[in-house]
Design a protein around this motif. Structure first.
Motif, PDB file in Angstrom:
ATOM      1  N   MET A   1       0.848  -1.202   0.000  1.00  9.45           N
ATOM      2  CA  MET A   1       0.000   0.000   0.000  1.00  9.45           C
ATOM      3  C   MET A   1       0.881   1.249   0.000  1.00  9.45           C
ATOM      4  SD  MET A   1      -2.864   1.008   2.811  1.00  9.45           S
ATOM      5  CE  MET A   1      -3.443  -0.684   2.762  1.00  9.45           C
ATOM      6  N   PRO A   2       0.709   2.153  -0.955  1.00 13.66           N
ATOM      7  CA  PRO A   2       1.638   3.285  -1.077  1.00 13.66           C
ATOM      8  C   PRO A   2       1.360   4.401  -0.078  1.00 13.66           C
ATOM      9  CG  PRO A   2      -0.061   3.459  -2.743  1.00 13.66           C
ATOM     10  CD  PRO A   2      -0.302   2.154  -2.021  1.00 13.66           C
ATOM     11  N   GLU A   3       2.418   5.138   0.219  1.00 15.13           N
ATOM     12  CA  GLU A   3       2.306   6.405   0.934  1.00 15.13           C
ATOM     13  C   GLU A   3       2.929   7.468   0.039  1.00 15.13           C
ATOM     14  OE1 GLU A   3       3.286   7.520   5.357  1.00 15.13           O
ATOM     15  OE2 GLU A   3       5.067   7.920   4.117  1.00 15.13           O
ATOM     16  N   LEU A   4       2.161   8.483  -0.273  1.00 15.13           N
ATOM     17  CA  LEU A   4       2.633   9.557  -1.148  1.00 15.13           C
ATOM     18  C   LEU A   4       2.889  10.796  -0.302  1.00 15.13           C
ATOM     19  CD1 LEU A   4       3.043  10.148  -4.241  1.00 15.13           C
ATOM     20  CD2 LEU A   4       0.774  11.209  -4.178  1.00 15.13           C
ATOM     21  N   LYS A   5       4.090  11.357  -0.441  1.00 17.23           N
ATOM     22  CA  LYS A   5       4.449  12.526   0.358  1.00 17.23           C
ATOM     23  C   LYS A   5       4.915  13.663  -0.532  1.00 17.23           C
ATOM     24  CE  LYS A   5       7.089  13.952   4.434  1.00 17.23           C
ATOM     25  NZ  LYS A   5       8.007  13.500   5.510  1.00 17.23           N
ATOM     26  N   LEU A   6       4.316  14.820  -0.351  1.00 20.03           N
ATOM     27  CA  LEU A   6       4.704  16.042  -1.056  1.00 20.03           C
ATOM     28  C   LEU A   6       5.356  16.962  -0.039  1.00 20.03           C
ATOM     29  CD1 LEU A   6       2.305  14.774  -2.733  1.00 20.03           C
ATOM     30  CD2 LEU A   6       1.823  17.104  -3.515  1.00 20.03           C
ATOM     31  N   ASP A   7       6.583  17.362  -0.313  1.00 21.46           N
ATOM     32  CA  ASP A   7       7.356  18.184   0.617  1.00 21.46           C
ATOM     33  C   ASP A   7       7.675  19.530  -0.012  1.00 21.46           C
ATOM     34  OD1 ASP A   7       8.929  19.083   2.723  1.00 21.46           O
ATOM     35  OD2 ASP A   7      10.684  17.926   2.126  1.00 21.46           O
ATOM     36  N   ARG A   8       6.944  20.541   0.388  1.00 19.78           N
ATOM     37  CA  ARG A   8       7.157  21.947  -0.024  1.00 19.78           C
ATOM     38  C   ARG A   8       7.169  22.104  -1.554  1.00 19.78           C
ATOM     39  NH1 ARG A   8      12.580  22.590   3.244  1.00 19.78           N
ATOM     40  NH2 ARG A   8      12.660  20.442   2.453  1.00 19.78           N
ATOM     41  N   CYS A  49       2.121  13.054 -11.055  1.00 19.15           N
ATOM     42  CA  CYS A  49       2.230  12.011 -12.086  1.00 19.15           C
ATOM     43  C   CYS A  49       3.602  11.966 -12.751  1.00 19.15           C
ATOM     44  CB  CYS A  49       1.162  12.227 -13.159  1.00 19.15           C
ATOM     45  SG  CYS A  49      -0.503  11.925 -12.572  1.00 19.15           S
ATOM     46  N   GLY A  50       4.457  12.928 -12.471  1.00 19.11           N
ATOM     47  CA  GLY A  50       5.781  12.959 -13.085  1.00 19.11           C
ATOM     48  C   GLY A  50       5.808  13.597 -14.453  1.00 19.11           C
ATOM     49  N   VAL A  51       4.686  14.177 -14.887  1.00 22.41           N
ATOM     50  CA  VAL A  51       4.625  14.846 -16.189  1.00 22.41           C
ATOM     51  C   VAL A  51       5.376  16.175 -16.133  1.00 22.41           C
ATOM     52  CG1 VAL A  51       3.086  15.824 -17.945  1.00 22.41           C
ATOM     53  CG2 VAL A  51       2.430  13.730 -16.735  1.00 22.41           C
ATOM     54  N   LEU A  52       5.271  16.863 -15.000  1.00 23.83           N
ATOM     55  CA  LEU A  52       6.018  18.098 -14.758  1.00 23.83           C
ATOM     56  C   LEU A  52       6.956  17.892 -13.575  1.00 23.83           C
ATOM     57  CD1 LEU A  52       3.258  20.894 -14.921  1.00 23.83           C
ATOM     58  CD2 LEU A  52       5.021  20.439 -16.628  1.00 23.83           C
ATOM     59  N   LYS A  53       8.067  18.625 -13.565  1.00 25.69           N
ATOM     60  CA  LYS A  53       8.966  18.591 -12.419  1.00 25.69           C
ATOM     61  C   LYS A  53       8.764  19.843 -11.576  1.00 25.69           C
ATOM     62  CE  LYS A  53      12.644  15.685 -14.288  1.00 25.69           C
ATOM     63  NZ  LYS A  53      14.103  15.547 -14.534  1.00 25.69           N
ATOM     64  N   CYS A  61       7.319   8.445  -3.004  1.00 29.41           N
ATOM     65  CA  CYS A  61       6.376   7.347  -2.814  1.00 29.41           C
ATOM     66  C   CYS A  61       7.078   6.282  -1.991  1.00 29.41           C
ATOM     67  CB  CYS A  61       5.920   6.793  -4.163  1.00 29.41           C
ATOM     68  SG  CYS A  61       4.681   5.485  -4.049  1.00 29.41           S
ATOM     69  N   ASN A  62       6.501   5.977  -0.831  1.00 33.00           N
ATOM     70  CA  ASN A  62       7.122   5.015   0.091  1.00 33.00           C
ATOM     71  C   ASN A  62       8.567   5.384   0.403  1.00 33.00           C
ATOM     72  OD1 ASN A  62       4.723   3.569   0.069  1.00 33.00           O
ATOM     73  ND2 ASN A  62       5.376   2.239  -1.588  1.00 33.00           N
ATOM     74  N   GLY A  63       8.796   6.685   0.557  1.00 33.53           N
ATOM     75  CA  GLY A  63      10.097   7.176   0.987  1.00 33.53           C
ATOM     76  C   GLY A  63      11.130   7.359  -0.100  1.00 33.53           C
ATOM     77  N   ILE A  64      10.766   7.064  -1.367  1.00 38.16           N
ATOM     78  CA  ILE A  64      11.716   7.197  -2.482  1.00 38.16           C
ATOM     79  C   ILE A  64      11.202   8.255  -3.457  1.00 38.16           C
ATOM     80  CG2 ILE A  64      12.915   6.002  -4.355  1.00 38.16           C
ATOM     81  CD1 ILE A  64      12.388   3.381  -2.845  1.00 38.16           C
ATOM     82  N   GLU A  65      12.052   9.171  -3.860  1.00 38.91           N
ATOM     83  CA  GLU A  65      11.667  10.226  -4.804  1.00 38.91           C
ATOM     84  C   GLU A  65      11.174   9.584  -6.104  1.00 38.91           C
ATOM     85  OE1 GLU A  65      11.698  12.992  -7.899  1.00 38.91           O
ATOM     86  OE2 GLU A  65      13.391  11.595  -7.773  1.00 38.91           O
ATOM     87  N   ILE A  66      10.054  10.089  -6.643  1.00 43.64           N
ATOM     88  CA  ILE A  66       9.386   9.388  -7.745  1.00 43.64           C
ATOM     89  C   ILE A  66      10.243   9.326  -9.005  1.00 43.64           C
ATOM     90  CG2 ILE A  66       7.078   9.860  -6.853  1.00 43.64           C
ATOM     91  CD1 ILE A  66       6.788  12.058  -8.968  1.00 43.64           C
ATOM     92  N   TYR A  73       7.327   3.420 -10.517  1.00 46.31           N
ATOM     93  CA  TYR A  73       6.296   4.378 -10.104  1.00 46.31           C
ATOM     94  C   TYR A  73       5.168   4.434 -11.131  1.00 46.31           C
ATOM     95  CZ  TYR A  73       4.119   8.756  -8.561  1.00 46.31           C
ATOM     96  OH  TYR A  73       3.226   9.689  -8.136  1.00 46.31           O
ATOM     97  N   ARG A  74       5.514   4.439 -12.404  1.00 42.34           N
ATOM     98  CA  ARG A  74       4.485   4.486 -13.444  1.00 42.34           C
ATOM     99  C   ARG A  74       3.570   3.266 -13.390  1.00 42.34           C
ATOM    100  NH1 ARG A  74       8.816   6.431 -16.526  1.00 42.34           N
ATOM    101  NH2 ARG A  74       9.070   4.430 -17.617  1.00 42.34           N
ATOM    102  N   TYR A  75       4.140   2.131 -12.965  1.00 42.22           N
ATOM    103  CA  TYR A  75       3.314   0.933 -12.871  1.00 42.22           C
ATOM    104  C   TYR A  75       2.312   1.033 -11.707  1.00 42.22           C
ATOM    105  CZ  TYR A  75       1.855  -3.903 -13.153  1.00 42.22           C
ATOM    106  OH  TYR A  75       1.102  -5.036 -13.300  1.00 42.22           O
TER     107      TYR A  75
END
Length: 300
Positions: A1-8, A49-53, A61-66, A73-75
């Motif tokens: 189960m994923p955890e998504l984190k957005l930091d600033r 979604c990784g379309v823009l940086k 996602c789960n502690g790793i930068e996407i 990640y895309r999967y």
């Protein structure tokens, strides 16, 4: 189960700040993402979604930068943008089979997933028809089907009910509710009813900033005491409608019942009523002054 984190997370376009210092942690559940046009919702979703940086900040996602996760990640991801691409000469079935291959869905599973999505979205009877013959509502359902093909753990839907009739919107909400276990679902919309009954949390974005986050009950509490009902004569109702944000107006005999927003009592005889999510939306996206005056009556 994923955890998504957005930091600033921040995104600049030349001299415009589209997304301004947004930090969120999202886990299993349905997130109703509300905001007026131009609030920065689509830009934020495209970064997730990784379309823009991002210009600044990090999405993990789960502690790793996407970006480091890349294909993994895309999967995990299913995405329905506001305007998704399709081949008009393809049939619905061929289109979904093609995208299943693009998403690296195993061949042994792809046929089963295509069948399942065609039935889930009500397109089974039209699967042999060319996409160019589809109505706007059918196209949205096809978009939902392609987003779900790889059974994603992170599902992002940007204005997914655009073009759907009321019956289809209800069916869509039921589909989303049934899919919410074990997933993060972000449903971005400006149609409050699309998320009011199915969202575990509401995210409210204005001018690039996240201004509210919480359950429907928690978010509506922010305008508690600011929602009023008043029974007015028709002429007075016109004046009140010009002076205050009005969320509902109903004729009752020779009078008009108004539901309006004001920080203070708008007039003698007005009574406080419990707020709803539509009241929250209206309060934040149409300016209300300290004295209840409706500033320039414009949507921000």
């Amino acid at each position: 189960m994923p955890e998504l984190k957005l930091d600033r997370i921040t995104k600049h376009f030349k001299n415009k700040i589209a997304v301004d210092n947004v930090s969120l942690t999202l886990r299993e559940g349905v997130y109703g993402f509300l905001g007026a046009n131009g609030a920065g919702k689509t830009t934020l979703l495209r970064m997730i979604c990784g379309v823009l940086k991002p210009t600044f900040g990090e999405i993990s996602c789960n502690g790793i930068e996407i970006g480091r996760l890349d294909g993994d990640y895309r999967y995990l991801l299913g995405y329905l943008p506001q305007d998704f691409g399709y081949y008009p000469e393809f049939t619905a079935r061929r289109y979904l089979e093609y995208l299943a291959a693009c998403k690296a869905v195993p061949k042994a599973l792809a046929k089963e997933r295509v069948e399942e999505m065609l039935h889930l979205t009500g397109l089974a009877n039209d699967q042999r028809n060319k996409i160019k013959t589809f109505s706007g509502g059918m196209l949205r359902r096809l978009g939902i089907a392609q987003a779900l093909l790889n059974d994603p753990e992170l599902l992002i839907l940007d204005e997914p009910t655009s073009g759907l009739d009321p019956k289809e919107r209800i069916r869509f909400r039921n589909i989303i509710s049934s899919l919410s276990k074990g997933r993060i679902i972000i449903l971005s919309t400006h149609i409050v009813s699309d998320v009011e009954f199915i969202a575990d949390e509401i995210l409210l974005m204005k001018q690039g900033r996240m201004i509210e986050q919480g359950t429907v009950a928690e978010v509506t509490q922010s305008v508690n005491g600011k929602v009023w009902e008043y029974l007015a004569a028709p002429e007075e109702a016109i004046r009140m409608n010009e002076a205050f944000p009005v969320s509902n107006l109903k004729n009752e005999g020779e009078k008009v019942r108004l539901r309006l927003l004001s920080d203070t009592c708008p007039c003698e005889g007005a009574i406080k009523v419990p707020p709803g999510l539509e009241d929250v939306y209206l309060y934040h996206f149409e300016e209300v002054s300290e004295h209840g005056d409706h500033l320039e009556r414009r949507t921000l």
